[in-house]
Design an enzyme around this catalytic site. Structure first.
Site, PDB file in Angstrom:
ATOM      1  N   LYS A  57       3.052   2.896  -7.194  1.00  0.00           N
ATOM      2  CA  LYS A  57       2.389   2.284  -8.351  1.00  0.00           C
ATOM      3  C   LYS A  57       1.118   3.055  -8.727  1.00  0.00           C
ATOM      4  O   LYS A  57       0.861   3.315  -9.905  1.00  0.00           O
ATOM      5  CB  LYS A  57       2.078   0.815  -8.044  1.00  0.00           C
ATOM      6  CG  LYS A  57       3.319  -0.056  -7.865  1.00  0.00           C
ATOM      7  CD  LYS A  57       2.964  -1.506  -7.645  1.00  0.00           C
ATOM      8  CE  LYS A  57       2.440  -1.797  -6.266  1.00  0.00           C
ATOM      9  NZ  LYS A  57       3.466  -1.607  -5.203  1.00  0.00           N
ATOM     10  N   THR A  58       0.338   3.413  -7.725  1.00  0.00           N
ATOM     11  CA  THR A  58      -0.877   4.187  -7.995  1.00  0.00           C
ATOM     12  C   THR A  58      -0.531   5.579  -8.509  1.00  0.00           C
ATOM     13  O   THR A  58      -1.140   6.078  -9.466  1.00  0.00           O
ATOM     14  CB  THR A  58      -1.720   4.307  -6.717  1.00  0.00           C
ATOM     15  OG1 THR A  58      -2.015   3.001  -6.216  1.00  0.00           O
ATOM     16  CG2 THR A  58      -3.019   5.045  -6.987  1.00  0.00           C
ATOM     17  N   ASP A 108      -5.864  -2.210  -8.686  1.00  0.00           N
ATOM     18  CA  ASP A 108      -4.882  -2.518  -7.647  1.00  0.00           C
ATOM     19  C   ASP A 108      -5.066  -3.963  -7.178  1.00  0.00           C
ATOM     20  O   ASP A 108      -6.152  -4.538  -7.301  1.00  0.00           O
ATOM     21  CB  ASP A 108      -5.063  -1.555  -6.478  1.00  0.00           C
ATOM     22  CG  ASP A 108      -3.829  -1.479  -5.597  1.00  0.00           C
ATOM     23  OD1 ASP A 108      -2.771  -2.019  -5.989  1.00  0.00           O
ATOM     24  OD2 ASP A 108      -3.910  -0.872  -4.510  1.00  0.00           O
ATOM     25  N   THR A 132       1.708  -6.580  -5.630  1.00  0.00           N
ATOM     26  CA  THR A 132       2.902  -6.853  -4.832  1.00  0.00           C
ATOM     27  C   THR A 132       3.404  -8.272  -5.095  1.00  0.00           C
ATOM     28  O   THR A 132       4.461  -8.648  -4.588  1.00  0.00           O
ATOM     29  CB  THR A 132       2.594  -6.702  -3.331  1.00  0.00           C
ATOM     30  OG1 THR A 132       1.497  -7.565  -2.984  1.00  0.00           O
ATOM     31  CG2 THR A 132       2.209  -5.262  -3.001  1.00  0.00           C
ATOM     32  N   ARG A 153       5.892   6.330   0.724  1.00  0.00           N
ATOM     33  CA  ARG A 153       4.709   6.362   1.592  1.00  0.00           C
ATOM     34  C   ARG A 153       5.113   6.451   3.051  1.00  0.00           C
ATOM     35  O   ARG A 153       4.512   7.204   3.828  1.00  0.00           O
ATOM     36  CB  ARG A 153       3.850   5.121   1.357  1.00  0.00           C
ATOM     37  CG  ARG A 153       2.562   5.111   2.195  1.00  0.00           C
ATOM     38  CD  ARG A 153       1.792   3.832   1.970  1.00  0.00           C
ATOM     39  NE  ARG A 153       1.347   3.734   0.579  1.00  0.00           N
ATOM     40  CZ  ARG A 153       0.882   2.607   0.035  1.00  0.00           C
ATOM     41  NH1 ARG A 153       0.844   1.494   0.750  1.00  0.00           N
ATOM     42  NH2 ARG A 153       0.482   2.593  -1.218  1.00  0.00           N
TER      43      ARG A 153
END
Length: 353
Positions: free
Chosen positions: A79-80, A124, A173, A232
């Site tokens: 997302k980032t 975030d 999330t 990740r």
């Protein structure tokens, strides 16, 4: 404090001496150097990329800022990263912060007042914004203005201050935890999906190339298969396997080296680690497979509820090892089989070889 990302290219070691400590930390950490800067470099999320390309081109042709975006999905899916790519594709700057960092009204107001036209603001964990911060965002998102209260009592006035036309990108999330009024102000809402093993393989090979680490095709395939559909995790495992390869071999990651390193890390063939297996064992051994309430699981494992919901559960649910019921979590027949237990008779019919 907000972190400002200008989407700068990764600079060689010799250029670091001219940077401040903050810039050095941001630009040269592992995550920063491997993050893609454009859609051409970004692997996976194909449907999302195509949709965004159209929205970006339309915004360019209108000479307008992009609609506000909301990205949701489990941690580690990018997302980032995709937010920074969008800003780069628009030729704009992006300022990054998180909802817990915006405790006081002046924290958010200060950021909004310093934005330039067509800048991006990435928040975030946006579901954790407090009510005051949300109310500041409403006019900022809709009218590109901030309402300030001046005076008190009968002399109270609302002063509307214009700000630059910007694009807010929210990441969460827990999309369902956003208030309706905030969620409705986002023009573009997308869920990020888990990655396929083939996509993860490409990501792993790209990262290995950036890190100047040799890796074989079957080595990359094995790491991808243990990465829980999450970039990740794939990159984190690659780093640990690279260390093992340097110490125990010639530095090249082969399937054999990857297998030995992952065994040392207690990562099994489905990508489950000790914590995941402990959760499944707790369900099976102590609670006959469930259902068990999330608070009970958290207390027994010594974890908080948020960690179980955001870190453990998404992949365990997607992989079919647990299920949610109105009464709590249950272990599936696949979980019994994977851990070597005999499932209850009523679940036998769900087992497949």
């Amino acid at each position: 404090m907000a972190i400002i990302s200008d989407g700068e290219k990764f600079k060689p070691e010799k250029e670091r001496e001219n940077l401040s400590p903050q810039e050095t930390e941001y630009d040269y950490n592992f995550e920063s150097c491997i993050r893609p800067k454009s859609f051409n470099e970004y692997i996976g999320q194909s449907q999302l990329k195509e949709t965004l390309k159209i929205s970006i081109e339309a915004a360019r042709q209108r000479s307008e800022p992009l609609d506000h975006l909301l990205f949701y999905g489990p941690p580690g899916l990018g997302k980032t990263t995709i937010s920074a790519v969008i800003a780069n594709e628009m030729g704009s700057k992006i300022k990054t912060t998180s909802a817990p960092a915006l405790e006081k009204p002046r924290d958010l107001i200060g950021i909004l007042m310093n934005l330039k036209n067509h800048d991006f603001l990435f928040i975030d964990e946006i579901h954790r914004l407090n009510k005051v911060a949300e109310e500041i965002l409403y006019p900022a998102m809709e009218d590109f203005s901030i309402d300030r209260t001046i005076g008190s009592g009968e002399k109270t006035k609302i002063l509307r201050i214009p700000i630059s036309r910007f694009t807010l990108i929210g990441a969460t999330t827990k999309a369902g935890s956003l208030s309706g009024p905030l969620r409705d102000r986002f023009g573009i809402i997308h869920k990020l999906e888990f990655y396929t093993n083939q996509e993860l393989k490409h990501i792993i090979k790209r990262t290995a190339s950036i890190l100047d680490t040799g890796i074989t095709e079957d080595g990359a395939e094995l790491v991808a298969s243990r990465s829980r559909g999450t970039p990740r995790i794939a990159n984190r495992l690659l780093k640990r396997i690279r260390d093992y390869a340097i110490v125990k071999s010639d530095g090249k990651i082969t399937r054999e080296i990857a297998e030995k390193a992952l065994e040392l890390l207690n990562i099994d063939k489905y990508g489950l680690d000790i914590a995941d297996r402990d959760l499944l064992k707790l369900l099976i051994e102590k609670h006959e497979g469930g259902p068990v309430g999330i608070e009970t699981l958290a207390a027994a494992l010594g974890e908080d509820v948020k960690t179980i919901e955001d870190v453990y559960e998404p992949y365990l649910l997607q992989a079919g090892f647990i299920s949610r019921t109105p009464r709590g979590r249950k272990a599936s027949a696949a979980a019994y089989k994977h851990l070597g237990y005999k499932p209850p008779s009523f679940q036998q019919s769900f087992l497949t070889d």
